[in-house]
Design a protein around this motif. Structure first.
Motif, PDB file in Angstrom:
ATOM      1  N   ASP A 257       0.859  -1.182   0.000  1.00 19.71           N
ATOM      2  CA  ASP A 257       0.000   0.000   0.000  1.00 19.71           C
ATOM      3  C   ASP A 257       0.898   1.236   0.000  1.00 19.71           C
ATOM      4  O   ASP A 257       1.687   1.439   0.916  1.00 19.71           O
ATOM      5  CB  ASP A 257      -0.929  -0.022   1.213  1.00 19.71           C
ATOM      6  CG  ASP A 257      -1.877  -1.221   1.169  1.00 19.71           C
ATOM      7  OD1 ASP A 257      -2.345  -1.555   0.070  1.00 19.71           O
ATOM      8  OD2 ASP A 257      -2.144  -1.807   2.230  1.00 19.71           O
TER       9      ASP A 257
ATOM     10  N   ASP B  66       1.550   3.487   3.084  1.00 18.26           N
ATOM     11  CA  ASP B  66       1.785   2.753   4.325  1.00 18.26           C
ATOM     12  C   ASP B  66       2.797   3.522   5.177  1.00 18.26           C
ATOM     13  O   ASP B  66       3.897   3.799   4.733  1.00 18.26           O
ATOM     14  CB  ASP B  66       2.323   1.363   3.996  1.00 18.26           C
ATOM     15  CG  ASP B  66       2.435   0.466   5.214  1.00 18.26           C
ATOM     16  OD1 ASP B  66       2.494   0.978   6.353  1.00 18.26           O
ATOM     17  OD2 ASP B  66       2.456  -0.753   5.027  1.00 18.26           O
TER      18      ASP B  66
ATOM     19  N   GLN C 124       1.860  -2.337  -6.233  1.00 16.86           N
ATOM     20  CA  GLN C 124       1.738  -1.257  -5.259  1.00 16.86           C
ATOM     21  C   GLN C 124       0.397  -0.575  -5.489  1.00 16.86           C
ATOM     22  O   GLN C 124       0.123  -0.082  -6.583  1.00 16.86           O
ATOM     23  CB  GLN C 124       2.874  -0.253  -5.394  1.00 16.86           C
ATOM     24  CG  GLN C 124       2.858   0.769  -4.265  1.00 16.86           C
ATOM     25  CD  GLN C 124       4.079   1.651  -4.284  1.00 16.86           C
ATOM     26  OE1 GLN C 124       4.302   2.371  -5.252  1.00 16.86           O
ATOM     27  NE2 GLN C 124       4.868   1.577  -3.236  1.00 16.86           N
ATOM     28  N   VAL C 125      -0.429  -0.541  -4.440  1.00 17.51           N
ATOM     29  CA  VAL C 125      -1.754   0.062  -4.532  1.00 17.51           C
ATOM     30  C   VAL C 125      -1.593   1.570  -4.333  1.00 17.51           C
ATOM     31  O   VAL C 125      -1.215   2.017  -3.246  1.00 17.51           O
ATOM     32  CB  VAL C 125      -2.720  -0.524  -3.476  1.00 17.51           C
ATOM     33  CG1 VAL C 125      -4.118   0.007  -3.688  1.00 17.51           C
ATOM     34  CG2 VAL C 125      -2.714  -2.049  -3.509  1.00 17.51           C
TER      35      VAL C 125
ATOM     36  N   CYS D 247      -2.897   4.363  -1.084  1.00 15.84           N
ATOM     37  CA  CYS D 247      -3.607   3.552  -0.103  1.00 15.84           C
ATOM     38  C   CYS D 247      -2.805   3.409   1.187  1.00 15.84           C
ATOM     39  O   CYS D 247      -1.611   3.141   1.150  1.00 15.84           O
ATOM     40  CB  CYS D 247      -3.873   2.184  -0.723  1.00 15.84           C
ATOM     41  SG  CYS D 247      -5.153   1.289   0.100  1.00 15.84           S
TER      42      CYS D 247
ATOM     43  N   HIS E 239      -1.790   1.594   4.962  1.00 14.81           N
ATOM     44  CA  HIS E 239      -1.452   0.229   5.365  1.00 14.81           C
ATOM     45  C   HIS E 239      -2.688  -0.669   5.517  1.00 14.81           C
ATOM     46  O   HIS E 239      -3.652  -0.315   6.177  1.00 14.81           O
ATOM     47  CB  HIS E 239      -0.697   0.251   6.692  1.00 14.81           C
ATOM     48  CG  HIS E 239      -0.416  -1.116   7.227  1.00 14.81           C
ATOM     49  ND1 HIS E 239       0.629  -1.869   6.777  1.00 14.81           N
ATOM     50  CD2 HIS E 239      -1.064  -1.867   8.146  1.00 14.81           C
ATOM     51  CE1 HIS E 239       0.623  -3.026   7.401  1.00 14.81           C
ATOM     52  NE2 HIS E 239      -0.400  -3.057   8.242  1.00 14.81           N
TER      53      HIS E 239
ATOM     54  N   GLN F 139      -5.060  -1.524   3.543  1.00 15.60           N
ATOM     55  CA  GLN F 139      -6.335  -1.112   2.968  1.00 15.60           C
ATOM     56  C   GLN F 139      -6.431  -1.344   1.460  1.00 15.60           C
ATOM     57  O   GLN F 139      -7.351  -0.866   0.815  1.00 15.60           O
ATOM     58  CB  GLN F 139      -6.584   0.379   3.268  1.00 15.60           C
ATOM     59  CG  GLN F 139      -6.655   0.699   4.754  1.00 15.60           C
ATOM     60  CD  GLN F 139      -7.805  -0.031   5.432  1.00 15.60           C
ATOM     61  OE1 GLN F 139      -8.934   0.016   4.976  1.00 15.60           O
ATOM     62  NE2 GLN F 139      -7.490  -0.752   6.499  1.00 15.60           N
ATOM     63  N   GLY F 140      -5.498  -2.097   0.905  1.00 18.74           N
ATOM     64  CA  GLY F 140      -5.480  -2.335  -0.541  1.00 18.74           C
ATOM     65  C   GLY F 140      -6.783  -2.895  -1.068  1.00 18.74           C
ATOM     66  O   GLY F 140      -7.270  -2.491  -2.123  1.00 18.74           O
TER      67      GLY F 140
ATOM     68  N   CYS G  48      -9.265   0.012  -1.036  1.00 19.82           N
ATOM     69  CA  CYS G  48      -8.936   1.112  -1.947  1.00 19.82           C
ATOM     70  C   CYS G  48      -9.149   0.746  -3.413  1.00 19.82           C
ATOM     71  O   CYS G  48      -9.533   1.609  -4.215  1.00 19.82           O
ATOM     72  CB  CYS G  48      -7.479   1.539  -1.757  1.00 19.82           C
ATOM     73  SG  CYS G  48      -7.156   2.364  -0.195  1.00 19.82           S
TER      74      CYS G  48
END
Length: 93
Positions: free
Chosen positions: A9, A12, A35-36, A39, A41, A43-44, A47
Protein backbone atom coordinates in the motif's frame (compact mmCIF):
# COMPACT_ATOMS: atom_id res chain seq x y z
CA UNK A 1 10.87 -21.96 -5.25
CA UNK A 2 7.56 -20.79 -3.86
CA UNK A 3 5.49 -18.28 -5.81
CA UNK A 4 5.22 -14.90 -4.07
CA UNK A 5 2.66 -12.13 -4.49
CA UNK A 6 3.68 -8.92 -2.74
CA UNK A 7 1.05 -6.22 -2.34
CA UNK A 8 2.23 -2.88 -1.01
CA UNK A 9 0.00 0.00 0.00
CA UNK A 10 1.71 3.15 -1.30
CA UNK A 11 0.80 5.34 1.69
CA UNK A 12 1.78 2.75 4.32
CA UNK A 13 3.31 4.58 7.30
CA UNK A 14 3.77 1.52 9.56
CA UNK A 15 6.71 0.01 7.66
CA UNK A 16 9.79 1.63 6.11
CA UNK A 17 9.08 2.77 2.54
CA UNK A 18 11.68 0.44 1.03
CA UNK A 19 10.72 -2.69 3.00
CA UNK A 20 8.59 -4.27 0.29
CA UNK A 21 11.12 -3.37 -2.40
CA UNK A 22 13.77 -5.22 -0.37
CA UNK A 23 11.46 -8.23 -0.01
CA UNK A 24 10.78 -8.15 -3.75
CA UNK A 25 14.50 -7.96 -4.56
CA UNK A 26 15.23 -10.89 -2.22
CA UNK A 27 12.39 -13.10 -3.48
CA UNK A 28 13.12 -15.71 -6.08
CA UNK A 29 10.99 -16.31 -9.14
CA UNK A 30 8.15 -16.66 -9.69
CA UNK A 31 7.10 -13.44 -8.01
CA UNK A 32 4.70 -10.57 -8.60
CA UNK A 33 4.64 -7.10 -7.07
CA UNK A 34 1.78 -4.62 -7.00
CA UNK A 35 1.74 -1.26 -5.26
CA UNK A 36 -1.75 0.06 -4.53
CA UNK A 37 -1.63 3.81 -5.30
CA UNK A 38 -2.63 6.27 -2.55
CA UNK A 39 -3.61 3.55 -0.10
CA UNK A 40 -2.78 3.37 3.64
CA UNK A 41 -1.45 0.23 5.36
CA UNK A 42 -3.66 -2.83 5.04
CA UNK A 43 -6.33 -1.11 2.97
CA UNK A 44 -5.48 -2.33 -0.54
CA UNK A 45 -8.62 -4.44 -0.78
CA UNK A 46 -10.78 -1.46 0.20
CA UNK A 47 -8.94 1.11 -1.95
CA UNK A 48 -8.97 -0.91 -5.16
CA UNK A 49 -11.42 -3.79 -4.62
CA UNK A 50 -11.84 -4.82 -8.26
CA UNK A 51 -8.13 -4.76 -9.06
CA UNK A 52 -7.28 -6.45 -5.74
CA UNK A 53 -9.71 -9.27 -6.49
CA UNK A 54 -8.58 -9.58 -10.10
CA UNK A 55 -4.86 -9.66 -9.25
CA UNK A 56 -5.13 -12.04 -6.31
CA UNK A 57 -7.44 -14.45 -8.11
CA UNK A 58 -5.20 -14.42 -11.21
CA UNK A 59 -2.16 -15.15 -9.04
CA UNK A 60 -3.90 -18.03 -7.23
CA UNK A 61 -5.24 -19.44 -10.50
CA UNK A 62 -1.82 -19.29 -12.15
CA UNK A 63 -0.03 -20.64 -9.08
CA UNK A 64 -2.41 -23.39 -8.04
CA UNK A 65 -3.92 -24.52 -11.34
CA UNK A 66 -3.50 -28.18 -12.20
CA UNK A 67 -0.81 -27.40 -14.76
CA UNK A 68 1.09 -25.11 -12.39
CA UNK A 69 1.20 -27.60 -9.52
CA UNK A 70 1.92 -30.81 -11.39
CA UNK A 71 5.10 -32.14 -9.85
CA UNK A 72 5.29 -29.25 -7.34
CA UNK A 73 5.24 -29.91 -3.58
CA UNK A 74 2.73 -27.64 -1.86
CA UNK A 75 3.16 -26.73 1.79
CA UNK A 76 0.63 -23.97 2.43
CA UNK A 77 0.86 -22.83 6.04
CA UNK A 78 -1.48 -19.88 5.57
CA UNK A 79 -4.19 -19.51 2.96
CA UNK A 80 -5.94 -16.19 2.40
CA UNK A 81 -9.56 -16.28 1.34
CA UNK A 82 -9.96 -13.50 -1.20
CA UNK A 83 -13.63 -12.78 -0.57
CA UNK A 84 -13.35 -12.23 3.19
CA UNK A 85 -9.66 -11.48 3.58
CA UNK A 86 -9.61 -13.86 6.57
CA UNK A 87 -6.69 -16.15 7.32
CA UNK A 88 -7.06 -19.88 7.50
CA UNK A 89 -4.22 -21.42 9.52
CA UNK A 90 -3.10 -24.98 8.92
CA UNK A 91 -1.15 -27.14 11.38
CA UNK A 92 2.49 -28.05 10.94
CA UNK A 93 3.19 -30.62 8.26
Amino acid sequence: PRPVLLIDDEEDTLFPPDSVERLNAAAGEPKEFWQVPGCPHGQGRQCAPDEFRSRTLAFWEKTFSTAAVSGMYLNADVAITVETGSRVLHGDR
